[in-house]
Design an enzyme around this catalytic site. Structure first.
Site, mmCIF file in Angstrom:
data_model
loop_
_atom_site.group_PDB
_atom_site.id
_atom_site.type_symbol
_atom_site.label_atom_id
_atom_site.label_comp_id
_atom_site.label_asym_id
_atom_site.label_seq_id
_atom_site.Cartn_x
_atom_site.Cartn_y
_atom_site.Cartn_z
ATOM 1 C CG ASN A 80 -2.320 0.641 0.729
ATOM 2 O OD1 ASN A 80 -2.337 1.817 0.369
ATOM 3 N ND2 ASN A 80 -3.397 -0.112 0.737
ATOM 4 N NE ARG A 81 -2.083 4.777 -3.563
ATOM 5 C CZ ARG A 81 -2.964 3.794 -3.825
ATOM 6 N NH1 ARG A 81 -3.576 3.166 -2.840
ATOM 7 N NH2 ARG A 81 -3.211 3.440 -5.063
ATOM 8 C CG HIS A 107 1.475 -2.268 -3.758
ATOM 9 N ND1 HIS A 107 0.839 -2.468 -2.552
ATOM 10 C CD2 HIS A 107 0.481 -2.170 -4.686
ATOM 11 C CE1 HIS A 107 -0.475 -2.508 -2.738
ATOM 12 N NE2 HIS A 107 -0.726 -2.309 -4.016
ATOM 13 C CG HIS A 177 -2.363 -6.632 -4.867
ATOM 14 N ND1 HIS A 177 -3.279 -6.613 -5.894
ATOM 15 C CD2 HIS A 177 -2.305 -5.372 -4.407
ATOM 16 C CE1 HIS A 177 -3.732 -5.381 -6.048
ATOM 17 N NE2 HIS A 177 -3.165 -4.603 -5.157
ATOM 18 C CE1 TYR A 179 -6.804 -6.119 -9.188
ATOM 19 C CE2 TYR A 179 -4.712 -7.280 -9.108
ATOM 20 C CZ TYR A 179 -5.429 -6.099 -9.199
ATOM 21 O OH TYR A 179 -4.764 -4.906 -9.314
ATOM 22 C CG ASP A 249 -7.993 1.432 -3.939
ATOM 23 O OD1 ASP A 249 -7.505 0.633 -3.114
ATOM 24 O OD2 ASP A 249 -7.344 1.956 -4.862
ATOM 25 C CD GLN A 286 -6.540 -0.424 0.446
ATOM 26 O OE1 GLN A 286 -6.227 -0.159 1.618
ATOM 27 N NE2 GLN A 286 -6.762 0.521 -0.444
ATOM 28 C CD GLU A 313 -4.666 -4.869 -1.806
ATOM 29 O OE1 GLU A 313 -3.661 -4.189 -1.629
ATOM 30 O OE2 GLU A 313 -5.614 -4.484 -2.514
HETATM 31 C C1 GLA Z 1 -3.867 -1.589 -4.198
HETATM 32 C C2 GLA Z 1 -4.183 -0.166 -4.116
HETATM 33 C C3 GLA Z 1 -4.927 0.249 -5.315
HETATM 34 C C4 GLA Z 1 -4.166 -0.080 -6.569
HETATM 35 C C5 GLA Z 1 -3.826 -1.526 -6.582
HETATM 36 C C6 GLA Z 1 -2.950 -1.853 -7.767
HETATM 37 O O1 GLA Z 1 -4.991 -2.348 -4.039
HETATM 38 O O2 GLA Z 1 -4.910 0.180 -2.956
HETATM 39 O O3 GLA Z 1 -5.146 1.631 -5.265
HETATM 40 O O4 GLA Z 1 -2.999 0.672 -6.617
HETATM 41 O O5 GLA Z 1 -3.183 -1.879 -5.410
HETATM 42 O O6 GLA Z 1 -3.459 -1.297 -8.915
#
Ligand code: GLA
Length: 347
Positions: A80-81, A107, A177, A179, A249, A286, A313
């Site tokens: 994450n950020r 990430h 991560h 999907y 998100d 997340q 996540e």
């Molecule tokens: C995470 C982030 C999203 C995006 C994905 C990858 O889930 O929270 O904003 O960046 O990764 O695209």
């Protein structure tokens, strides 16, 4: 239970990537690759007994290397950020790679995701991936020795056990991560999946997806998933939070967090009868609805269109290094980071 191993491909740099496939007695089959210590596919029988691959991603290594939006991969050492392109530990500023909009880190710049890990079977139902990063790579402190073990049980659970130790005080916050699309990767969008998240609060973000530090009540907002509802029900609600991110998100704060494994979220696909229960000992999750996916080519040559998969996540909250009130994921030199996340399938 059995594990088979095959060659998945060679990276552009010439490194061989292996694939391990674990199968249980109920026909569940999980494939894991050394590239990104990633989940490459999870086959689950649907209500008619037909096997469905419930993960959106790639058939070939080239996809993981060049088209990846973190499909199936481990993100880290800090998932994450992180804002401001830097953080401070004990008075030292560590400038980080700014791989999102040139101003912030997402990430860890894809470090764990784009690394070829060492993979090794343990017994007949587990695979351990390991990687020790060099101190200072991408500006990030600590030679962190990381180990991620995936175990498939006869109870149809995929257990992810993380263990990391750094030689220097640092932040540690890896995640997986994947999907998911419980209708099968080729079944269209995930908007009709029903989702429950055991969270009374979430961390609201600005337009740059950076949390303000507030823990906001979900009650009366589109973020209330305490009772199950279709992902698509409120996703287009014109509130500021959903506008900021183009759909869900966000980090949800798991109710009752006490560092023990607890159920955090449940996703249900009624068409296939497949459900996913996510448990974790981490404080946050997340929920990302795949809003940024826009047609990159994935499995079977099909495009991964917007919202064709969702991610759950498990994590410490985003941007924790700048939010002293969030649960801390700063680890001392030699202090062990350990966590567990379980993806349990019901069918
Ligand atoms: C995470 C982030 C999203 C995006 C994905 C990858 O889930 O929270 O904003 O960046 O990764 O695209």
């Amino acid at each position: 239970m059995s594990i088979t191993k095959d060659f998945f491909g060679k990276t552009a740099a010439g490194t061989a990537v292996e694939r391990f496939t674990i199968t249980n007695q109920n026909n569940m089959r999980v494939s894991l690759i050394t590239y990104g210590a990633s989940i490459q596919r999870i086959f689950v029988p649907d209500k008619t007994g037909t096997l469905r691959d419930v993960t959106v991603g790639f058939d070939d290594l080239e996809g993981f290397e060049n088209r990846s939006d973190y499909q199936g991969a481990i993100a880290g050492p800090y998932a994450n950020r992180i804002s401001e392109g830097a953080f401070v530990i004990d008075g030292t500023t560590y400038p980080l790679v700014k791989n999102e909009d040139g101003v912030k880190t997402l990430h860890s710049g894809g470090e764990y995701t784009h690394t070829v890990w060492q993979g090794k079977e343990s017994g007949d139902n587990a695979v351990t991936f390991s990687y020790t990063r060099p101190d200072g790579l991408n500006g990030y402190p600590g030679a962190i020795a990381a180990e991620i073990t995936y175990t498939l049980t006869e109870g149809n659970e995929l257990v992810l056990s993380y263990r990391c130790v750094s030689d220097k005080k640092t932040y540690i916050n890896p995640t997986n991560h994947t999907y998911f699309n419980l209708g099968g990767f080729d079944s269209g969008d995930i908007l009709s999946h029903k989702l429950t998240i055991h969270a009374s609060r979430f961390t609201p973000v600005n337009e740059a997806s950076i949390p303000s530090g507030e823990l906001r009540e979900v009650a009366g907002t589109p973020f209330d998933f305490r009772q199950q509802k279709p992902i698509g029900q409120d996703i287009e609600h014109p509130c500021e939070q959903l506008q900021n991110t183009g759909g869900y998100d966000h980090n949800f704060c798991i109710d009752g967090w006490n560092k023990q494994l607890r159920e955090a979220a449940v996703a249900v696909c009624e068409e296939t009868g497949i459900s996913l229960v996510v448990s974790t000992d981490l404080p946050g999750i997340q929920f990302y609805a795949g809003n940024f996916l826009k047609g990159i080519i994935g499995k079977s040559g099909l495009p991964m269109n917007r919202r064709c998969g969702f991610c759950l996540e498990t994590q410490y909250y985003p941007d924790t290094p700048h939010q002293p009130s969030f649960p801390s994921c700063l680890f001392d030199a030699g202090e062990e980071y350990r966590s567990q996340t379980v993806f349990a399938f019901r069918f």
